[in-house]
Design a protein around this motif. Structure first.
Motif, PDB file in Angstrom:
ATOM      1  N   LEU A  47     -29.020 -96.093 -28.645  1.00  0.00           N
ATOM      2  CA  LEU A  47     -29.077 -96.700 -30.042  1.00  0.00           C
ATOM      3  C   LEU A  47     -29.416 -98.190 -29.754  1.00  0.00           C
ATOM      4  CD1 LEU A  47     -25.443 -95.622 -30.661  1.00  0.00           C
ATOM      5  CD2 LEU A  47     -27.529 -94.649 -31.480  1.00  0.00           C
ATOM      6  N   ASP A  50     -29.232-100.515 -32.873  1.00  0.00           N
ATOM      7  CA  ASP A  50     -27.551-100.929 -33.197  1.00  0.00           C
ATOM      8  C   ASP A  50     -26.875-101.690 -31.990  1.00  0.00           C
ATOM      9  OD1 ASP A  50     -25.135-101.037 -33.950  1.00  0.00           O
ATOM     10  OD2 ASP A  50     -24.894 -98.893 -34.035  1.00  0.00           O
ATOM     11  N   GLU A  52     -24.841-103.804 -32.121  1.00  0.00           N
ATOM     12  CA  GLU A  52     -23.478-104.032 -32.109  1.00  0.00           C
ATOM     13  C   GLU A  52     -22.759-103.147 -31.441  1.00  0.00           C
ATOM     14  OE1 GLU A  52     -22.278-104.819 -36.346  1.00  0.00           O
ATOM     15  OE2 GLU A  52     -19.972-104.583 -35.707  1.00  0.00           O
ATOM     16  N   THR A  53     -23.132-101.826 -31.765  1.00  0.00           N
ATOM     17  CA  THR A  53     -22.433-100.873 -30.970  1.00  0.00           C
ATOM     18  C   THR A  53     -22.689-100.758 -29.789  1.00  0.00           C
ATOM     19  OG1 THR A  53     -22.625 -99.135 -33.182  1.00  0.00           O
ATOM     20  CG2 THR A  53     -22.153 -98.240 -31.009  1.00  0.00           C
ATOM     21  N   LEU A  54     -23.794-100.884 -29.163  1.00  0.00           N
ATOM     22  CA  LEU A  54     -24.109-101.150 -27.744  1.00  0.00           C
ATOM     23  C   LEU A  54     -23.253-102.079 -27.137  1.00  0.00           C
ATOM     24  CD1 LEU A  54     -26.018 -99.947 -25.512  1.00  0.00           C
ATOM     25  CD2 LEU A  54     -27.710-101.776 -25.985  1.00  0.00           C
ATOM     26  N   ARG A  55     -23.201-103.514 -27.799  1.00  0.00           N
ATOM     27  CA  ARG A  55     -22.311-104.337 -26.960  1.00  0.00           C
ATOM     28  C   ARG A  55     -20.887-103.951 -27.084  1.00  0.00           C
ATOM     29  NH1 ARG A  55     -23.037-108.978 -24.071  1.00  0.00           N
ATOM     30  NH2 ARG A  55     -20.926-109.889 -24.083  1.00  0.00           N
ATOM     31  N   GLU A  56     -20.384-103.241 -28.030  1.00  0.00           N
ATOM     32  CA  GLU A  56     -19.157-102.667 -28.006  1.00  0.00           C
ATOM     33  C   GLU A  56     -19.095-101.710 -26.798  1.00  0.00           C
ATOM     34  OE1 GLU A  56     -16.265-103.100 -29.630  1.00  0.00           O
ATOM     35  OE2 GLU A  56     -17.026-104.756 -30.781  1.00  0.00           O
ATOM     36  N   ILE A  57     -19.914-100.821 -26.706  1.00  0.00           N
ATOM     37  CA  ILE A  57     -20.013-100.035 -25.443  1.00  0.00           C
ATOM     38  C   ILE A  57     -19.748-100.699 -24.146  1.00  0.00           C
ATOM     39  CG2 ILE A  57     -21.333 -98.206 -24.315  1.00  0.00           C
ATOM     40  CD1 ILE A  57     -22.245 -97.262 -26.727  1.00  0.00           C
ATOM     41  N   TYR A  58     -20.876-101.884 -23.777  1.00  0.00           N
ATOM     42  CA  TYR A  58     -21.105-102.465 -22.743  1.00  0.00           C
ATOM     43  C   TYR A  58     -19.713-103.366 -22.374  1.00  0.00           C
ATOM     44  CZ  TYR A  58     -22.122-106.553 -19.893  1.00  0.00           C
ATOM     45  OH  TYR A  58     -22.114-107.713 -19.013  1.00  0.00           O
ATOM     46  N   ARG A  60     -16.602-102.561 -22.586  1.00  0.00           N
ATOM     47  CA  ARG A  60     -15.666-101.666 -22.168  1.00  0.00           C
ATOM     48  C   ARG A  60     -16.059-101.341 -20.754  1.00  0.00           C
ATOM     49  NH1 ARG A  60     -15.561-101.684 -27.679  1.00  0.00           N
ATOM     50  NH2 ARG A  60     -13.566-100.965 -28.539  1.00  0.00           N
TER      51      ARG A  60
END
Ligand code: MN
Length: 245
Positions: A47, A50, A52-58, A60
């Motif tokens: 993604l 996106d 923001e989503t990638l950063r949320e995944i990273y 974790r």
């Protein structure tokens, strides 16, 4: 103790009419090697738009693993695409480059194989040979890609010389080992912040580490195809997973 979560970016597969919509895929062997080493492997969707989503995944992840795959788009290191450059996956390039830069900033453990060593070098400012055979006439053969006739992914194609007292020498238990070789590209200009600690006899860079103590190890061969029988190759995975604990 909780098992560390290791993120693995996937690869794009275009739609196949009548069979598949567009997909993100990853070779099973990488996932099994990480699992054998005690990690929880976590596949990451591509993604790039996106963040923001990638950063949320990273956020974790306890560590980042970069796998083999198609060629890195030369525009990522400021070159025109040569006719001998292979297929590319721009979404994968963008996601992996972002993950590598974040991991570098945070000193989050990172391990990379094959295309992985190449994208790490590019993400940190280095460049690649778009085709070793075309651009380095004195190079040995490195492109032992499996075919229907010769499907082995564990063929030990050439030796590597490893720098004494490097992390790679410690993990592999020596300074001269034989490795498999399924690549047609390689590091050209080494990025600053990386040290080449393994080379093939022709000088092609086969292993790099960070110069600042971060757990960052990248190799040009495919240890995931050898870890089931070779303790040194297995240590590449287990030491990475331990660093991510
Ligand atoms: Mn090689």
């Amino acid at each position: 103790m909780a098992r560390p979560v290791i993120g693995v970016a996937t690869q794009t597969i275009e739609a196949v009419p009548g069979e598949l919509p567009p997909c993100w895929i990853m070779g099973q062997r990488y996932v099994h090697a990480l699992r054998h080493a005690g990690a929880v492997p976590w596949l990451i969707p591509l993604l790039p738009d996106d963040l923001e989503t990638l950063r949320e995944i990273y956020s974790r992840l306890d560590g980042v693993f970069l796998t083999g795959g198609v060629d890195v788009d030369p525009k990522n290191y400021g070159e025109q695409t040569a006719e001998y450059c292979g297929k590319t996956d721009p979404a994968r390039d963008a996601v992996e480059i972002q993950l590598i830069r974040w991991a570098k900033e945070d000193k989050k453990p990172l391990f990379a194989v094959c295309r992985g060593i190449q994208i790490v070098n590019v993400a940190l400012g280095g460049s690649l040979y778009q085709d070793v055979t075309k651009q380095v006439p004195t190079a040995l053969r490195h492109d032992y890609f499996p075919t229907a006739d010769q499907p082995a992914r564990d063929y030990l194609a050439h030796a590597i010389d490893i720098t004494n007292s490097s992390r790679l020498a410690e993990l592999l238990g020596g300074t001269w080992v034989k490795v498999n070789s399924m690549h047609h590209q390689a590091i050209k200009q080494l990025a600053s912040g990386l040290i080449a600690t393994a080379r093939a006899p022709d000088g092609i860079i086969e292993g790099v580490e960070s110069s600042n103590g971060q757990y960052l190890v990248a190799v040009q061969w495919h240890p995931e195809e050898l870890e089931d029988r070779d303790a040194g190759m297995r240590r590449l995975f287990t030491s990475f997973v331990e660093a991510a604990c």
